[in-house]
Design a protein around this motif. Structure first.
Motif, PDB file in Angstrom:
ATOM      1  N   ASP A  71       0.886  -1.139  -0.053  1.00 39.49           N
ATOM      2  CA  ASP A  71       0.010  -0.038  -0.030  1.00 39.49           C
ATOM      3  C   ASP A  71       0.801   1.265  -0.078  1.00 39.49           C
ATOM      4  N   SER A  72       0.734   2.152   0.901  1.00 38.72           N
ATOM      5  CA  SER A  72       1.170   3.362   0.697  1.00 38.72           C
ATOM      6  C   SER A  72       2.736   3.428   1.255  1.00 38.72           C
ATOM      7  N   GLY A 108       2.713  -1.254  -6.120  1.00 39.45           N
ATOM      8  CA  GLY A 108       1.386  -1.040  -5.219  1.00 39.45           C
ATOM      9  C   GLY A 108       1.092   0.391  -5.284  1.00 39.45           C
ATOM     10  N   ARG A 109       0.200   0.859  -4.271  1.00 39.62           N
ATOM     11  CA  ARG A 109      -0.715   2.153  -4.568  1.00 39.62           C
ATOM     12  C   ARG A 109      -1.037   2.493  -3.164  1.00 39.62           C
ATOM     13  N   ASN A 110      -0.957   3.780  -2.832  1.00 32.03           N
ATOM     14  CA  ASN A 110      -1.494   4.535  -1.822  1.00 32.03           C
ATOM     15  C   ASN A 110      -2.989   3.942  -1.697  1.00 32.03           C
ATOM     16  N   GLY A 111      -3.414   3.565  -0.620  1.00 33.38           N
ATOM     17  CA  GLY A 111      -4.692   3.067  -0.199  1.00 33.38           C
ATOM     18  C   GLY A 111      -5.144   1.853  -0.554  1.00 33.38           C
ATOM     19  N   ALA A 112      -4.031   0.948  -1.275  1.00 29.86           N
ATOM     20  CA  ALA A 112      -4.602  -0.370  -1.742  1.00 29.86           C
ATOM     21  C   ALA A 112      -4.723  -1.321  -0.923  1.00 29.86           C
ATOM     22  N   THR A 113      -5.789  -2.214  -1.076  1.00 29.76           N
ATOM     23  CA  THR A 113      -6.330  -3.381   0.007  1.00 29.76           C
ATOM     24  C   THR A 113      -5.433  -4.597  -0.682  1.00 29.76           C
ATOM     25  N   ASP A 116      -6.826  -5.419  -4.211  1.00 30.16           N
ATOM     26  CA  ASP A 116      -6.279  -4.322  -5.207  1.00 30.16           C
ATOM     27  C   ASP A 116      -4.869  -4.937  -5.536  1.00 30.16           C
ATOM     28  N   VAL A 137       0.643  -5.101   3.797  1.00 31.58           N
ATOM     29  CA  VAL A 137      -0.646  -4.672   3.399  1.00 31.58           C
ATOM     30  C   VAL A 137      -1.762  -5.033   4.559  1.00 31.58           C
ATOM     31  N   ASN A 140      -5.277  -0.664   4.737  1.00 34.41           N
ATOM     32  CA  ASN A 140      -6.487  -0.188   4.427  1.00 34.41           C
ATOM     33  C   ASN A 140      -7.734  -1.153   4.396  1.00 34.41           C
ATOM     34  N   ASP A 141      -7.274  -2.344   4.479  1.00 34.20           N
ATOM     35  CA  ASP A 141      -8.536  -3.286   4.417  1.00 34.20           C
ATOM     36  C   ASP A 141      -9.130  -3.291   6.026  1.00 34.20           C
TER      37      ASP A 141
END
Length: 263
Positions: A71-72, A108-113, A116, A137, A140-141
């Motif tokens: 994630d982020s 990955g990505r900022n906000g990824a679960t 994602d 990870v 965000n989940d």
């Protein structure tokens, strides 16, 4: 693999949060308004760290290929250069412990679960040479109150994807953040978020512990002064360094380095 069920408070974490929904939603909106949104670290999210001392066994010419996916924190939010983020700091810690060069990259990505990562990032990231996957990870989940069943399914799929593409790789998964220590989070949001994150972590830990080439970090120690960036949520350069050293030191203390010897 343990068959012990998590405490009832964790199994009911979503139900407890639902009962508190009016308060939690209001606190969440206020938090989003008041918390600065920091950018990702600038690209490229990749690099090479050379060991400061060559390996006397002659392995220094064989680099380790590290993939950080998540994630982020994989995106380096909180620092202004990716080398100072999680990928670069893990590479530093690994190069120091193995005396081998470490080629690292992050995806990955900022906000990824976890979902994602399965849908958008894991397969293309695993197309490249990979000796070690570091999976970060779950935060965000927890924030999205995703079900433990969905999280478990997605973590299982990430593990399956890793080892189907790279059977001799190793996988490290980070424990979830200790939200109860986040000073910016008000109660009851802090307690609810931490309770649900622990429910998710319990599911992930069962899966990771069952795989002979995988390991999950224990809960983190108290965060040190300077651990957090200016948003009081993401790690700073010092925070990423502390995190990386903690994760690598723990993994090597349980013999994880033997798995890297296969690479």
């Amino acid at each position: 693999m343990s068959d012990v069920r998590p405490p009832r408070s964790l199994r009911l974490s979503r139900a407890i949060a639902a009962a508190q929904a009016p308060v939690l939603l209001a606190q969440g909106r206020q938090l989003r308004r008041d918390t600065p949104r920091l950018p990702d670290a600038p690209l490229p999210w990749s690099g090479t760290v050379e060991p400061s001392v060559p390996d006397v066994e002659g392995r220094a010419s064989r680099p380790l290929h590290l993939l950080v996916i998540g994630d982020s924190t994989a995106a380096g939010v909180g620092v202004d250069h990716a080398d100072l983020g999680l990928g670069g700091r893990l590479a530093e810690a690994l190069a120091r412990r193995t005396a081998r060069p470490v080629h690292w990259r992050a995806a990955g990505r900022n906000g990824a679960t976890a979902g994602d990562l399965v849908k958008h990032f894991a397969a293309p990231a695993l197309d490249e040479p990979t000796d070690l996957v570091f999976l970060t990870v779950g935060a965000n989940d927890a924030l999205a109150l995703r079900s433990t069943r969905a999280f478990r399914r997605d973590v299982r799929r990430l593990i399956e994807l890793t080892f189907s593409e790279h059977p001799q790789a190793a996988l490290l998964m980070s424990s979830l953040p200790a939200f109860f220590r986040f000073t910016l989070l008000p109660d009851p949001l802090k307690r609810s978020l931490y309770r649900h994150s622990q429910a998710l972590e319990s599911e992930a830990r069962t899966l990771v512990d069952a795989h002979p080439r995988a390991h999950m970090s224990p809960p983190p120690p108290p965060y040190t002064d300077g651990f957090f960036a200016s948003d009081d949520f993401h790690p700073s350069a010092l925070g990423y360094q502390d995190w990386a050293e903690f994760a690598v030191d723990d993994a090597f203390s349980v013999g994880f380095d033997r798995l890297l010897g296969d690479a």
